[in-house]
Write a protein that holds these residues in place. Sequence first.
Motif, PDB file in Angstrom:
ATOM      1  N   PRO A 128     -36.484 -27.662 -38.893  1.00 28.89           N
ATOM      2  CA  PRO A 128     -37.223 -27.089 -40.013  1.00 28.89           C
ATOM      3  C   PRO A 128     -36.656 -25.743 -40.455  1.00 28.89           C
TER       4      PRO A 128
ATOM      5  N   LEU B 293     -38.848 -33.971 -43.219  1.00 32.51           N
ATOM      6  CA  LEU B 293     -38.297 -33.823 -41.875  1.00 32.51           C
ATOM      7  C   LEU B 293     -38.405 -35.087 -41.036  1.00 32.51           C
TER       8      LEU B 293
ATOM      9  N   MET C 134     -39.160 -29.197 -46.061  1.00 33.81           N
ATOM     10  CA  MET C 134     -40.152 -29.407 -45.000  1.00 33.81           C
ATOM     11  C   MET C 134     -40.864 -30.769 -45.099  1.00 33.81           C
TER      12      MET C 134
END
Lengths: 254, 254
Positions: free
Chosen positions: A64, A48, A45
Amino acid sequence: MRKPLVGINMKNYINTRAQTSEWLEATIPLLENFSDVDTFIFPSMGTLETTANLLAGTSFGFGPQNMAPEKSGPLTGEFSVESIIDLNANYVEIGHAERKNLFHEKTSEIAKKIKLALDEKITPVVCVGEEVHANDTNELKNALKKQIEALFQTINLAQWENVVLAYEPEWAIGKASSAETNYIESAHQALREIIRELGGDETLVRIIYGGSVSKENAAEIVRQKNVDGLFVGRFGHKPQNFADIVSIVSKTKG
Amino acid sequence: MRKPLVGINMKNYINTRAQTSEWLEATIPLLENFSDVDTFIFPSMGTLETTANLLAGTSFGFGPQNMAPEKSGPLTGEFSVESIIDLNANYVEIGHAERKNLFHEKTSEIAKKIKLALDEKITPVVCVGEEVHANDTNELKNALKKQIEALFQTINLAQWENVVLAYEPEWAIGKASSAETNYIESAHQALREIIRELGGDETLVRIIYGGSVSKENAAEIVRQKNVDGLFVGRFGHKPQNFADIVSIVSKTKG
């Protein structure tokens, strides 16, 4: 004809921007000859935006590993679909077994996320799979039917076309070997029957297998009629391994 | 002397990189005269890398609104502390009421995150607060004591110095008005007594108030002896509002 699909879930193994860039920069060139296979990555995460910048303009999908059940609002700590759109991401992972078993996600919340992703034109890769190894195909189908009905009850039938199912039998995740090939094929077949029974056009729905995928088992699994691709985990952390899997899928299914 | 502290939790309200950049670029210049107040932002999860780039080299702290309970591994959808370190972030929000009430976070998991953040030298902003309005200070202190004991049982006493407590009475979150000022002060005082009773040096622990903070109530709240700052929500979405709050804290507590 469903286009074959290979994805990778980095979970929380590769968590810096440099490591993620390194993986992408090493992997992308290795995939040039396999445009007959769609690919996507769910990076960690915290990487990204780096992934978005590197993949801009390429056909390598990304998104995600989870998403908020609502578009915006008082949802501290969640990842908004508005951010997915902002990053020009096109996939989102929803309902992974770890989210359910470690982080207490409820089926009703997962169903909301699926509907929201589809409404916002983001492809949900929905993880489904039974907790324990079924003794026969009936038992297997019943376990999967319960999940599919609960997860997809609010979508409209036309939206099935944009769904990717990742069949990940929970009992095979993180194990040394994958589920047996005929078992996988009967699960994928059962999933297609269930979609049809719910009124969806299963011929448009890509169903990929995930759970201890490796170079040794990839060809045999993806040769199955109802398997459209593979969802890779730790094995794909080496770019060449991931490319080898894509190559196998291209040769077998492309 | 504890340096005053003002933070903002953007939750999932401002979810694009452009909106987050706009807020930061408008807010940073407004804070130039208030170096006597520490500030931090928890931007929406999908805008953290943008925030890291913009805040690099400034004294404006930042970090994610949540964190994985372990450093790395099979934790699909979580935000790893390794990414926090990679982004040079220095704060992390832990245990917000929305994580507990909407996303089922357990006290034991929150306690693990606090310990991990402290061990990795990231300042945890730990959200604590009773669910219902207490009838007297005893009842209030007992409710808070239960939380603090469970959340901080594994840290070593010296680590209290790097903890920030955000007292957010759950019943006041998202409401039109904050808790009454004397009620806030008795809660902050109770928290200090609890830390002392647990063996920690409460004089080093910054305790900020959160829950419907606005320009109207900021001065009165932060004038309280045991309040070290404010944790702002929607009211701070306008940069000038956030700067006004920082200015009030600087005048009152700087």
